[in-house]
Write a protein that holds these residues in place. Structure first.
Motif, mmCIF file in Angstrom:
data_model
loop_
_atom_site.group_PDB
_atom_site.id
_atom_site.type_symbol
_atom_site.label_atom_id
_atom_site.label_comp_id
_atom_site.label_asym_id
_atom_site.label_seq_id
_atom_site.Cartn_x
_atom_site.Cartn_y
_atom_site.Cartn_z
ATOM 1 N N LYS A 29 1.746 -10.254 -6.315
ATOM 2 C CA LYS A 29 0.889 -9.515 -7.383
ATOM 3 C C LYS A 29 1.018 -9.696 -8.840
ATOM 4 C CE LYS A 29 -1.791 -7.239 -4.502
ATOM 5 N NZ LYS A 29 -3.115 -7.404 -4.729
ATOM 6 N N GLN A 77 -4.877 -0.498 -7.287
ATOM 7 C CA GLN A 77 -3.706 -0.418 -6.713
ATOM 8 C C GLN A 77 -2.506 -1.151 -7.327
ATOM 9 O OE1 GLN A 77 -3.371 0.268 -2.399
ATOM 10 N NE2 GLN A 77 -2.395 -2.161 -2.210
ATOM 11 N N ARG A 101 1.062 -1.159 -0.046
ATOM 12 C CA ARG A 101 -0.080 0.026 0.036
ATOM 13 C C ARG A 101 0.903 1.191 0.110
ATOM 14 N NH1 ARG A 101 -1.824 2.479 4.405
ATOM 15 N NH2 ARG A 101 -1.134 0.980 5.628
ATOM 16 N N ARG A 108 -9.714 -4.620 -11.740
ATOM 17 C CA ARG A 108 -10.234 -5.175 -10.558
ATOM 18 C C ARG A 108 -9.450 -4.385 -9.347
ATOM 19 N NH1 ARG A 108 -9.181 -10.365 -12.043
ATOM 20 N NH2 ARG A 108 -7.466 -10.421 -10.757
ATOM 21 N N SER A 109 -8.319 -4.016 -9.540
ATOM 22 C CA SER A 109 -7.271 -3.547 -8.525
ATOM 23 C C SER A 109 -6.545 -2.221 -8.902
ATOM 24 C CB SER A 109 -6.582 -4.602 -7.837
ATOM 25 O OG SER A 109 -5.339 -4.093 -7.514
#
Lengths: 212, 212
Positions: free
Chosen positions: B58, B104, B14, B101-102
């Motif tokens: 990821k 980040q 994050r 979807r993400s």
DNA sequence: GTCTATACTGAGATAGAC
DNA sequence: GTCTATCTCAGTATAGAC
């Protein structure tokens, strides 16, 4: 010494080209330049501003040449849009010439791109040039929307950046080697000409259908 | 706690996505994760290895999806070379899906590219995938020499990298904004589709004459 | 104006007690 | 496995000599 400032600029340029910006400490630079640590902050203010001056010293002549050539080509065309290949040529030929004369220049630029220092430091030196070329390309490619052209320019910047710091390796070495090579002039010229060919095809691709 | 390791991974992901790798200190990460500084070195060895694990967590699923799609397409084509557009599609569609979807994930990848950490850290995760796609493209573009294809792949990597971390801005903002945007899904998809169009044109450009 | 000496803060890394 | 204490090295800031 009177030329403390120039010695710092020259040493910084050499060491940063060899090792990268983050990996080159001010203490290493000042020890090779034979000056005191505080002289850096007296003359430049910070490590980042030192880099800024190094870039300025090297990049401005290339950008001046780019704009001169583009102006001449547009004058010769007297109003008709230039072919994409000519706009790209005006942009890349000065870079080829600079890189052929001084491989260290290419290496330094490659380092800047590779370390992601473009946005914060180099952009301000290159921005007027890019804007000028963007306008020329807009005329060459009237079928592209502004957004489409904007992104294609971003793709160009990315491809160029990466090529400058990519390993000059045989195909079996894809993405393996991380060291920055000394581009020998013919190699460098070859790579940039391949890039120009590639970009010519990319810019002239039909526009991408928009999604909503 | 048993999940000290996972808390470090999540917090690091994050914060690095938000601030970048260099700007995120271990002390910041451990303070938000509520663990001790030495725990980082116990579980990961170094800050760089922590990043490595974050990436691995990821990126592997995206690459698996890419290879699965490419395998399927090649099987369906039963020997005939795939069109360039299909190879590119196999490469980019999983990225679009992951980014949608993400967001980040996209931001983190963009950070990696922007900070030049690709060569040293990410390359090893992506290399097998790139090699596989290089082979497929070689079949799609038999008129290109190995060197030509190698460099065009480098250009693709560069364009993709830069696009991931480029400002999502209007054309007047060319190269101005340095902050990484939160890609809203439709934007992200649009950009990647523009990239695919651009690359399709670039890959299919006639080969560049060699210089000696 | 130019430069030197030195101190300050914060970074990543490490050794060893528990 | 975890934590405290400490080490080295980075960039930065300042006081003062010439």
């Amino acid at each position: 010494m009177i030329d403390t400032k120039q010695k710092l600029l020259d040493t910084a340029e050499r060491l940063i080209a060899e090792q990268g910006y983050a990996a080159t400490s001010l203490r290493h630079i000042i020890s090779e330049a034979g000056v005191n640590l505080a002289a850096v902050h007296y003359h430049f203010g910070s490590k980042e501003d030192l880099l800024d001056q190094v870039i300025l010293q090297k990049a401005s002549s290339v950008n001046t040449a780019r704009l001169t050539i583009l102006d001449r080509l547009e004058k010769e065309a007297s109003g008709t849009p230039l072919p994409v290949s000519e706009v790209l040529s005006a942009f890349f030929e000065p870079m080829i010439e600079a890189g052929t004369r001084s491989p260290q220049f290419v290496k330094l630029m490659g380092r800047m791109f590779a370390e992601g220092l473009l946005p914060t430091i180099v952009a301000k030196h290159f921005r007027p040039t890019f804007v000028r070329f963007a306008e020329a390309l807009q005329r060459s490619l009237p079928f592209l929307s502004e957004a489409e052209l904007f992104w294609r320019l971003q793709f160009m910047i990315g491809a160029m950046s990466h090529a400058l710091c990519a390993p000059r390796a045989a195909p079996e070495g894809v993405l393996t080697d991380t060291a920055l090579p000394d581009f020998r002039p013919p190699d460098f010229e070859n790579i940039v000409r391949r890039l120009m060919t590639f970009l010519c095809g990319g810019f002239q691709a039909p526009p991408c259908p928009e999604i909503h």
